[in-house]
Design a protein around this motif. Sequence first.
Motif, mmCIF file in Angstrom:
data_model
loop_
_atom_site.group_PDB
_atom_site.id
_atom_site.type_symbol
_atom_site.label_atom_id
_atom_site.label_comp_id
_atom_site.label_asym_id
_atom_site.label_seq_id
_atom_site.Cartn_x
_atom_site.Cartn_y
_atom_site.Cartn_z
ATOM 1 N N GLY A 116 0.789 -1.225 0.000
ATOM 2 C CA GLY A 116 0.000 0.000 0.000
ATOM 3 C C GLY A 116 0.821 1.274 0.000
ATOM 4 N N SER A 117 0.197 2.359 -0.471
ATOM 5 C CA SER A 117 0.874 3.655 -0.552
ATOM 6 C C SER A 117 0.658 4.508 0.682
ATOM 7 C CB SER A 117 0.393 4.418 -1.793
ATOM 8 O OG SER A 117 -1.013 4.545 -1.788
ATOM 9 N N ALA A 118 -0.181 4.072 1.624
ATOM 10 C CA ALA A 118 -0.380 4.761 2.912
ATOM 11 C C ALA A 118 -0.718 6.236 2.724
ATOM 12 C CB ALA A 118 0.874 4.595 3.780
ATOM 13 N N ARG A 119 -1.785 6.506 1.980
ATOM 14 C CA ARG A 119 -2.143 7.905 1.694
ATOM 15 C C ARG A 119 -2.471 8.683 2.962
ATOM 16 N NH1 ARG A 119 -4.898 4.755 -2.046
ATOM 17 N NH2 ARG A 119 -4.169 4.929 -4.205
ATOM 18 N N ARG A 120 -3.155 8.052 3.917
ATOM 19 C CA ARG A 120 -3.535 8.766 5.148
ATOM 20 C C ARG A 120 -2.338 9.034 6.058
ATOM 21 N NH1 ARG A 120 -8.246 5.578 7.987
ATOM 22 N NH2 ARG A 120 -7.342 3.779 6.939
ATOM 23 N N MET A 121 -1.262 8.308 5.825
ATOM 24 C CA MET A 121 -0.097 8.438 6.687
ATOM 25 C C MET A 121 0.813 9.583 6.250
ATOM 26 S SD MET A 121 0.956 6.731 9.347
ATOM 27 C CE MET A 121 2.428 6.591 10.351
ATOM 28 N N GLY A 122 0.864 9.829 4.939
ATOM 29 C CA GLY A 122 1.745 10.864 4.430
ATOM 30 C C GLY A 122 3.144 10.361 4.143
ATOM 31 N N ALA A 123 3.467 9.170 4.587
ATOM 32 C CA ALA A 123 4.758 8.521 4.334
ATOM 33 C C ALA A 123 4.517 7.021 4.421
ATOM 34 C CB ALA A 123 5.805 8.965 5.348
ATOM 35 N N ASN A 124 5.500 6.241 4.005
ATOM 36 C CA ASN A 124 5.316 4.788 4.017
ATOM 37 C C ASN A 124 5.377 4.273 5.452
ATOM 38 O OD1 ASN A 124 5.233 2.041 3.623
ATOM 39 N ND2 ASN A 124 6.522 2.105 1.797
ATOM 40 N N LYS A 125 4.222 3.961 6.009
ATOM 41 C CA LYS A 125 4.144 3.519 7.401
ATOM 42 C C LYS A 125 4.930 2.242 7.642
ATOM 43 C CE LYS A 125 -0.257 1.284 6.251
ATOM 44 N NZ LYS A 125 -1.702 1.274 6.524
ATOM 45 N N LEU A 126 5.038 1.393 6.619
ATOM 46 C CA LEU A 126 5.722 0.118 6.787
ATOM 47 C C LEU A 126 7.196 0.305 7.110
ATOM 48 C CD1 LEU A 126 4.142 -1.920 3.860
ATOM 49 C CD2 LEU A 126 3.414 -1.820 6.245
ATOM 50 N N LEU A 127 7.754 1.443 6.718
ATOM 51 C CA LEU A 127 9.171 1.717 6.951
ATOM 52 C C LEU A 127 9.391 2.522 8.228
ATOM 53 C CD1 LEU A 127 10.173 2.647 3.303
ATOM 54 C CD2 LEU A 127 10.331 0.416 4.421
ATOM 55 N N ALA A 128 8.311 2.921 8.888
ATOM 56 C CA ALA A 128 8.431 3.714 10.109
ATOM 57 C C ALA A 128 9.121 2.896 11.200
ATOM 58 C CB ALA A 128 7.045 4.157 10.584
ATOM 59 N N ASP A 129 9.909 3.575 12.014
ATOM 60 C CA ASP A 129 10.627 2.892 13.081
ATOM 61 C C ASP A 129 9.686 2.549 14.222
ATOM 62 O OD1 ASP A 129 13.298 2.202 14.461
ATOM 63 O OD2 ASP A 129 12.275 3.476 15.917
ATOM 64 N N TYR A 130 9.757 1.312 14.671
ATOM 65 C CA TYR A 130 9.013 0.861 15.846
ATOM 66 C C TYR A 130 9.894 -0.133 16.584
ATOM 67 C CZ TYR A 130 5.690 -1.777 18.695
ATOM 68 O OH TYR A 130 5.058 -2.408 19.740
ATOM 69 N N ALA A 131 10.255 0.181 17.806
ATOM 70 C CA ALA A 131 11.120 -0.688 18.623
ATOM 71 C C ALA A 131 12.407 -1.026 17.878
ATOM 72 C CB ALA A 131 10.372 -1.956 19.015
ATOM 73 N N SER A 132 13.008 0.002 17.257
ATOM 74 C CA SER A 132 14.323 -0.087 16.603
ATOM 75 C C SER A 132 14.324 -0.918 15.331
ATOM 76 C CB SER A 132 15.377 -0.648 17.586
ATOM 77 O OG SER A 132 15.440 0.140 18.756
ATOM 78 N N GLN A 133 13.162 -1.199 14.764
ATOM 79 C CA GLN A 133 13.093 -1.915 13.489
ATOM 80 C C GLN A 133 11.977 -1.322 12.641
ATOM 81 O OE1 GLN A 133 14.070 -6.351 13.394
ATOM 82 N NE2 GLN A 133 12.926 -6.214 15.298
ATOM 83 N N PRO A 134 12.073 -1.476 11.306
ATOM 84 C CA PRO A 134 10.942 -1.052 10.476
ATOM 85 C C PRO A 134 9.675 -1.798 10.892
ATOM 86 C CG PRO A 134 12.869 -1.491 9.114
ATOM 87 C CD PRO A 134 13.197 -1.985 10.495
ATOM 88 N N LEU A 135 8.574 -1.093 10.887
ATOM 89 C CA LEU A 135 7.312 -1.653 11.361
ATOM 90 C C LEU A 135 6.966 -2.969 10.671
ATOM 91 C CD1 LEU A 135 4.230 0.476 12.135
ATOM 92 C CD2 LEU A 135 3.947 -1.501 10.671
ATOM 93 N N VAL A 136 7.160 -3.032 9.350
ATOM 94 C CA VAL A 136 6.792 -4.233 8.606
ATOM 95 C C VAL A 136 7.624 -5.431 9.025
ATOM 96 C CG1 VAL A 136 8.383 -3.794 6.671
ATOM 97 C CG2 VAL A 136 6.301 -5.135 6.298
ATOM 98 N N ARG A 137 8.831 -5.196 9.498
ATOM 99 C CA ARG A 137 9.702 -6.311 9.872
ATOM 100 C C ARG A 137 9.124 -7.090 11.050
ATOM 101 N NH1 ARG A 137 15.031 -7.441 8.330
ATOM 102 N NH2 ARG A 137 16.116 -8.865 9.760
ATOM 103 N N HIS A 138 8.484 -6.387 11.981
ATOM 104 C CA HIS A 138 7.853 -7.064 13.111
ATOM 105 C C HIS A 138 6.777 -8.047 12.626
ATOM 106 C CE1 HIS A 138 9.603 -4.617 16.377
ATOM 107 N NE2 HIS A 138 9.584 -3.630 15.493
#
Length: 539
Positions: free
Chosen positions: A352-374
Motif C-alpha cells: 500500500g501507498s499509505a495515503r492517510r499516513m503521508g509517508a510509508n508507514k511500513l518503513l516507520a521505526d518501531y522498537a528499533s526496526q521497520p514496522l513491517v519487519r515485526h
Amino acid sequence: MRFGPLPVADAEGAVLAHSLKVGALRYPKGRRLAAADLADLAAAGVTEVVAVRLDAGDMAEDAAATRVARAIAGPGLSLTPAATGRVNLMAEAPGLLVINSSRLTHLNHVDEAVTVATVAAFSPLDRGAMAATIKIIPFAIPEDLAIRVEQAAKGDAPALRLARWRGIRAGLVQTRLPGLKVATLDKTTSVTGARLAQVGGVLAAERRTAHDSAAVAEALAELSALNLDLALVIGASAITDRRDVLPTGIERAGGQVLHFGMPVDPGNLMLLARLGDVPVLGLPGCARSPRVNGFDWILQRVAAGLAVTPGDIMDMGVGGLLADIPSRPLPRQRAVPAPAERPVTTLVLAAGSARRMGANKLLADYASQPLVRHAVIAALAANPGRVTVVLGHQAAEVRAALRGLDVRFIEAADHAQGLSASLKAGLAGVAGGGAGVLVCLGDMPRVTADTHRRLLARFDEAAGQAIVVPVAEGRRGNPVLWPADLIPAMAAITGDQGARGLLAAHADRVVEVPADGGVHLDVDTPGALAALRALEPVA
C-alpha cells in the motif's frame, strides 16, 4: 469441606456442585446459593440440591489457585484472575520457559486436589502465551494443604520463570569447497538471520572462507574483534570428528571444543565450543534449513542468556526425535496430511501507498526496526519457509527493510488500485497445491507468532476446511486463514477492500480462535503510529 445432597431449605450459602436447570431457572456449577435462589427453586418444586459447604479452615478454589500460582511463578510470568479454581501463568515478554521439573513433579505429588500443568521445559514463548495452568480440583482445599504445597514449591530459584531474549548479536562463518553453490551459502545466511530474529537476535557479521582450519581460525579471529555474543560456524562438509576442519580451526583460534554430537535428530552433528567467553556452535548441515533441528534448542538457550553445558546436551535425547527420515518410516499412517504435504502459505500484504499516513508507514521505526519487519518476523516464527510478501509502493525500500529474512517476494504492479489488487497478486503467486493461505497485513506489528500458531493449529484440526479468524474482546481481527477452495473467490474481489465479505457468505465455515488485542491494531495515521510507539513492544 462437606459434599452431598442438601435440602433446599438448608442450602443458603452452599455452592452448587453441578449446574442446575429447572424450567426457566439456570444456575451454573459453582454458584453460591442465596436466599432468593432457594425461594425460586422451592417455587419450581425442587426440594434438594447437590452442593458443597466449606468448613472452618477451608480455602475456596479461586483463592487456593491464586496462592499456588504465586508460589511457583517467577520473573517474566503474570497471573490471570482466578476462575472456577483455575489460574493461568502467561509470558510477559518473548523468551524461554525455564522449569524446575523435579520440584513441580514433587508439588503435583503433594495431593490430588492441587495440579500444575506446564508447556514443555525450554519452550519458546511469545508475549501473552500461556506457560502453565494451576487447577484446584475440588471446590475448596484445607489451608494446611495450601501451606504444604507452598513448601514444596520453595527453592533457591522459582519453580517457573521466563528467561527473556537478550537481543544477541551473532557472527557466521561459512566454508566453501568446489561445487558448493553460492545460492546455498546465500540461503544459509538468510535462514540463519531469520532463525536469530525469532529469538530476538540479529546476524551482525558473516565471513566466507576456504574449508581449512587455518582459514576458519582467521575468520573467527576477525569475528572476535567485533564483540559478538555468539559465533556460528558451518562447513561445506559436515563435521565428522573432533579432529575435523571446523573443530581444529576453532582450537587454532584459541578456542576450546567442549562437546561434539547430540541426541537430537535432525542435529546429531552439533558441536559446542567456546572462544574466550563467547559460545561457538559448529552447525550440522540441517541448520541450512528453516525446519526445527537440534541447533534451535541450543540457540534458544544462548539467546535467553542460559549457559549450555555438555551435560545439558546429553540430556536432550528424550523428545529429541524431531523428524522422520527415509530409513526410519512412520510407525503408522497419519490420519490427515502433514503440514509439509499440504502447506499453508502466509501472505503478508505490504504494497500500500499509505495515503492517510503521508509517508510509508511500513518503513516507520518501531522498537528499533521497520514496522513491517515485526509483522514478517512473527509470520516466519510460526510458519518458517512459507512466507510470501507482496510489494508495491516503494518496493525496493520495503525489500531492504526485510533483508536477511527467509521470505519470497511478489510485486503487485497495480497496487495503487487498492487492497484487493495486492491480494490478487499475492494469491496468483502462491496458487496451486497448498491447503490454504493466511492473509496478514504488514502494518500490524503487534500480531504475535503465538496468534499465527493458534490459527494454523486450528486450521489443521479442521482438516483444512475452515476459515479461521482471531477474536479479541468479542471482535474479529486479522490475520485470517482461508482454505484453498475459497482462493478463486478471494481473487475475484475488486476495489480497496479485503475478503471480509466472504466471511458472511461462508459463515457456517468460520471458526474463531482467542487472541490478544494485537489483532485489531493497525497503523493508518500518524496518531496511530504515535499510540503504537507508546506501547511496550511484543517482540
